[in-house]
Design an enzyme around this catalytic site. Structure first.
Site, mmCIF file in Angstrom:
data_model
loop_
_atom_site.group_PDB
_atom_site.id
_atom_site.type_symbol
_atom_site.label_atom_id
_atom_site.label_comp_id
_atom_site.label_asym_id
_atom_site.label_seq_id
_atom_site.Cartn_x
_atom_site.Cartn_y
_atom_site.Cartn_z
ATOM 1 N N ARG A 41 54.644 43.467 48.298
ATOM 2 C CA ARG A 41 53.222 43.707 48.008
ATOM 3 C C ARG A 41 52.381 43.374 49.227
ATOM 4 O O ARG A 41 52.531 42.308 49.825
ATOM 5 C CB ARG A 41 52.786 42.843 46.824
ATOM 6 C CG ARG A 41 51.281 42.828 46.542
ATOM 7 C CD ARG A 41 51.002 41.913 45.363
ATOM 8 N NE ARG A 41 49.593 41.736 45.066
ATOM 9 C CZ ARG A 41 48.968 40.562 45.047
ATOM 10 N NH1 ARG A 41 49.644 39.450 45.342
ATOM 11 N NH2 ARG A 41 47.695 40.477 44.753
ATOM 12 N N LYS A 228 45.622 47.284 37.138
ATOM 13 C CA LYS A 228 45.697 45.845 36.884
ATOM 14 C C LYS A 228 44.787 45.505 35.705
ATOM 15 O O LYS A 228 43.591 45.714 35.761
ATOM 16 C CB LYS A 228 45.292 45.063 38.137
ATOM 17 C CG LYS A 228 46.244 45.272 39.299
ATOM 18 C CD LYS A 228 45.729 44.645 40.578
ATOM 19 C CE LYS A 228 45.677 43.132 40.513
ATOM 20 N NZ LYS A 228 45.249 42.552 41.814
ATOM 21 N N THR A 286 51.220 36.650 38.227
ATOM 22 C CA THR A 286 50.343 35.491 38.378
ATOM 23 C C THR A 286 51.023 34.172 37.979
ATOM 24 O O THR A 286 51.367 33.975 36.815
ATOM 25 C CB THR A 286 49.020 35.630 37.587
ATOM 26 O OG1 THR A 286 48.477 36.941 37.769
ATOM 27 C CG2 THR A 286 48.008 34.601 38.071
#
Length: 482
Positions: A41, A228, A286
């Site tokens: 990423r 997202k 996350t």
């Protein structure tokens, strides 16, 4: 015929690692590849364009050198509303004191009494009594009054506050547009780099994804789009978003702040289920191994978090700060891989293929995918080889919880990189001999070279009659490796 070898992965769930200062040493990046990273990423919220270009170039070079396909995911910053900077770098806010969010303050003029903000229109989105959350909810403010001159608040939960921390409104409702001017520049950067996926931050509706795709195509990129999910508005429009996006990311940081942490786990499970039912990719992200930014071992809670995301059906799990700025990037990937494997060993294989006879499909390629998984659950099959142009047949098979590895056999490098994000799917690049790939000779030879099959193994092969046609799969063949 030639192919690039893709090592046989011992796990179905894919791992995304965020690149950053901790991975800029080429040896560390090699260690990440050896540890089993599937996709890297590039976080456009941090770093300069030159940093991202350099990191992507090195990934492509090492991927070719190792003969191992790695996808690249670009991640737009979006309209993240942040504090400006403090004159001393940080302050301590005490509960009960007043604190002003003042858009007129200079960029570096913040104090314990007031600080500037990056979104001058914030005052129009809040009202007296609203709760504002700073620094991922660590600091809690209650709005007393709001106007163009600033937002006056009372500190409800205090603590240390440093530069550029994020601002959220409990319950959502901020009106900042999803695509910013910086995002437009970063979309051009993503096209220049040649990312395989682009993540759109803070979309509120399907229109935001359609807008991003139009901008992406205008600059010549065919990258797939990941929405997202981090706003309440996105949850309320999830069906429309799933219809136009290629996948979703359960971005649990901002999402948990908006909906409340007590609701997060149930929402995560629902989003994963909805994405799979809509035949879309789903990433869980996350703080999955947050303690490993410093520690060499994860907490037991983190292990359970990772394992549950695997058992729920995530295509991929994402490391953020753990790999970008952490002390042990490769170890974090190794640990996540090990926990994924453990969770997958605990899956109930008897459920694979359950209920497939009740499914109804309209397309030939989906019917073939359905039939293949049905056969694979009832025969002693080693692997499935899906000859594919775009990777769509392999994706549909992976939505059906294939009990055996799925190899996406394709003549396109872009498709090889794309399927690195599909759960249980592994790429094999082949070269057409004449007008088509020869099933018995070339496909079996390619599978043998990447150590996927051996003599006597049963293989299910799917393919289409028309060369080069996307969505043209209409044949299933069962063969035995000589």
């Amino acid at each position: 015929m030639t192919e690039i070898r893709q090592a046989v992965s011992p796990r179905k769930t894919k791992i995304i690692a965020t690149l950053g200062p901790a991975t800029d040493d080429e040896k560390i990046l090699l260690d990440l590849i050896d540890a089993g990273v599937d996709v890297v990423r590039l976080n456009f919220s941090h770093g300069e364009a030159e940093d991202h270009i350099r990191r992507a170039r090195i990934v492509r070079e090492l991927s070719a050198e190792k003969r191992y396909y790695i996808g690249i995911l670009g991640d737009l910053q979006g309209p993240k509303i942040r504090l400006q900077r403090f004159a001393e770098g940080r302050v301590t806010l005490e509960a009960g004191r007043r604190f002003v969010l003042d858009p007129s303050l200079g960029r570096d003029a913040g104090s314990a009494d007031a600080v500037g903000i990056t979104y001058p229109q914030l005052h129009a989105d809040v009202a007296p009594g609203d709760t504002l959350l700073l620094d991922d909810g660590r600091i809690v403010l209650e709005v007393e009054s709001s106007g163009a001159g600033g937002i006056e608040t009372v500190v409800k939960v205090g603590g240390e506050l440093s530069n550029n921390k994020g601002i959220n409104r409990a319950g959502g409702g901020l009106s900042a547009p999803s695509i910013t001017d910086k995002d437009r520049r970063d979309i051009e950067l993503a096209a220049q780099i040649g990312v395989d996926y682009l993540a759109v931050s803070f979309p509120k509706s399907a229109d935001d994804i359609v807008h991003a795709r139009r901008l992406l195509r205008e600059v010549g990129s065919s990258a797939a789009l990941i929405a997202k999910i981090e706003r309440v508005e996105a949850l309320n429009c999830i069906d429309g978003i799933l219809e136009v996006a290629d996948g979703v990311m359960v971005a649990r940081g901002d999402l948990s702040i908006e909906i409340g942490d007590a609701e997060l786990t149930a929402v995560q499970k629902r989003l994963i289920r909805q994405a799979r039912q809509a035949e879309r990719i789903v990433i869980t992200a996350t703080e999955m191994l947050q303690s490993m930014i410093e520690s060499t071992v994860p907490t037991r809670a983190e292990i359970s978090d990772v394992a549950n995301a695997v058992l729920d059906g995530s295509d991929a799990l994402m490391l953020s700060a753990e790999s970008a700025i952490g002390r042990h990037p490769a170890l974090a990937v190794e640990t996540m891989s090990r926990v994924c494997q453990g969770a997958e060993r605990g899956e109930d294989r008897r459920q694979a293929g359950a209920g497939l006879l009740e499914w109804r499909v309209e397309r030939f390629d989906k019917a073939i995918a359905l039939s293949t998984i049905y056969a694979a659950t009832r025969m002693d099959v080693a692997v499935i080889a899906a000859l594919t142009e775009s990777g769509s047949t392999a994706l549909w098979m992976s939505r059906l919880d294939s009990p055996v590895p799925i190899y996406a056999v394709t003549p396109h490098i872009e498709t090889c990189r794309k399927v690195t994000l599909y759960r249980g799917v592994y790429p094999v690049l082949v070269e057409r001999t004449g007008q088509r790939v020869q099933v018995k000779e070339e496909v079996v030879a390619a599978l043998q070279r990447c150590r996927a099959v051996g003599a006597g193994d049963c293989v299910i092969v799917t393919r289409g009659d028309t060369v080069g046609k996307h969505g043209g799969t209409n044949t299933m063949k069962i063969i035995t490796v000589p």
